[in-house]
Design a protein around this motif. Structure first.
Motif, PDB file in Angstrom:
ATOM      1  N   ASP A   1      12.171 -39.797 -33.919  1.00  0.00           N
ATOM      2  CA  ASP A   1      11.203 -40.601 -33.191  1.00  0.00           C
ATOM      3  C   ASP A   1      11.268 -42.066 -33.620  1.00  0.00           C
ATOM      4  O   ASP A   1      11.305 -42.973 -32.792  1.00  0.00           O
ATOM      5  N   ALA A   2      11.292 -42.304 -34.929  1.00  0.00           N
ATOM      6  CA  ALA A   2      11.333 -43.674 -35.443  1.00  0.00           C
ATOM      7  C   ALA A   2      12.624 -44.373 -35.032  1.00  0.00           C
ATOM      8  O   ALA A   2      12.609 -45.540 -34.618  1.00  0.00           O
ATOM      9  N   LEU A   3      13.740 -43.685 -35.121  1.00  0.00           N
ATOM     10  CA  LEU A   3      15.014 -44.294 -34.743  1.00  0.00           C
ATOM     11  C   LEU A   3      15.076 -44.585 -33.244  1.00  0.00           C
ATOM     12  O   LEU A   3      15.605 -45.617 -32.829  1.00  0.00           O
ATOM     13  N   THR A   4      14.530 -43.699 -32.439  1.00  0.00           N
ATOM     14  CA  THR A   4      14.510 -43.924 -30.995  1.00  0.00           C
ATOM     15  C   THR A   4      13.676 -45.158 -30.665  1.00  0.00           C
ATOM     16  O   THR A   4      14.095 -46.011 -29.887  1.00  0.00           O
ATOM     17  N   ARG A   5      12.481 -45.257 -31.272  1.00  0.00           N
ATOM     18  CA  ARG A   5      11.633 -46.419 -31.017  1.00  0.00           C
ATOM     19  C   ARG A   5      12.242 -47.706 -31.549  1.00  0.00           C
ATOM     20  O   ARG A   5      11.959 -48.782 -31.038  1.00  0.00           O
ATOM     21  N   ALA A   6      13.092 -47.610 -32.587  1.00  0.00           N
ATOM     22  CA  ALA A   6      13.729 -48.789 -33.171  1.00  0.00           C
ATOM     23  C   ALA A   6      15.080 -49.076 -32.527  1.00  0.00           C
ATOM     24  O   ALA A   6      15.845 -49.889 -33.039  1.00  0.00           O
ATOM     25  N   ASP A   7      15.391 -48.400 -31.429  1.00  0.00           N
ATOM     26  CA  ASP A   7      16.671 -48.583 -30.733  1.00  0.00           C
ATOM     27  C   ASP A   7      17.844 -48.330 -31.678  1.00  0.00           C
ATOM     28  O   ASP A   7      18.827 -49.050 -31.687  1.00  0.00           O
ATOM     29  N   TRP A   8      17.689 -47.312 -32.520  1.00  0.00           N
ATOM     30  CA  TRP A   8      18.705 -46.823 -33.459  1.00  0.00           C
ATOM     31  C   TRP A   8      19.098 -47.854 -34.512  1.00  0.00           C
ATOM     32  O   TRP A   8      20.192 -47.841 -35.035  1.00  0.00           O
ATOM     33  N   ASP A   9      18.158 -48.735 -34.839  1.00  0.00           N
ATOM     34  CA  ASP A   9      18.344 -49.696 -35.929  1.00  0.00           C
ATOM     35  C   ASP A   9      17.662 -49.101 -37.160  1.00  0.00           C
ATOM     36  O   ASP A   9      16.439 -48.916 -37.183  1.00  0.00           O
ATOM     37  N   MET A  10      18.459 -48.761 -38.172  1.00  0.00           N
ATOM     38  CA  MET A  10      17.953 -48.068 -39.350  1.00  0.00           C
ATOM     39  C   MET A  10      16.866 -48.866 -40.060  1.00  0.00           C
ATOM     40  O   MET A  10      15.828 -48.323 -40.425  1.00  0.00           O
TER      41      MET A  10
END
Length: 172
Positions: free
Chosen positions: A23-32
């Motif tokens: 969920d976090a990666l999706t919302r961050a556009d896969w920016d770690m």
């Protein structure tokens, strides 16, 4: 890095579930890094340690590794220093050498060290690294070809610290 690998890395480092990481990666556009900041802002992970200068001052949360998030010493395992809430993680590091200091050190070392070409144990060419780099940049193809031919002719290349006449012939 594939999305599944990123999810696993984030889950492992942050101590969260796979779903939370995805969920976090999706919302961050896969920016770690952005995903880590999102998780921190939402309180899902303990605040990350930071050696980043922000508009609010320099942050440091020593001992964050002891809080169970796996981040110790301001390094989060992905090559980024952790960010304080509301800060930009691309700032300059507090207490570390600045850009001008690094350039000054690089320039000094480029004159202190020599590029040496040896054949049968004898020095054929000895140039300061700065001069070698200028030649390399000015005539890359010719220099690369010469270095390759030299290898076939038994030449060996290395960098050595030059003797410093100010220190009695000793290198620093």
């Amino acid at each position: 890095m594939e999305h599944m690998d990123m999810i696993d890395k984030l889950r492992e480092k942050a101590g969260i579930t796979r779903e939370e990481a995805a969920d976090a990666l999706t919302r961050a556009d896969w920016d770690m890094l952005e995903a880590l900041v999102i998780l921190e802002r939402e309180g899902r992970i303990a605040p990350l340690t930071s050696s980043v200068v922000t508009s609010e001052g320099s942050g440091s949360a020593a001992g964050a590794g002891a809080r169970g998030n796996g981040f110790a010493g301001g390094y989060n395992g992905y090559g980024y220093a952790g960010a304080q809430p509301g800060s930009y993680a691309g700032g300059t590091r507090a207490g570390g050498p600045g850009f001008s200091d690094r350039i000054r050190t690089l320039a000094k070392n480029s004159v202190v060290y020599s590029f040496m070409v040896r054949r049968n144990g004898k020095i054929v060419i000895s140039l300061p690294v700065l001069v070698f780099l200028i030649i390399l940049l000015a005539a890359f193809r010719i220099t690369a070809a010469a270095l390759l031919i030299g290898l076939f002719c038994g030449c060996r290349y290395n960098l050595e610290k030059r003797d410093d006449p100010q220190n009695g012939g000793e290198g620093e």
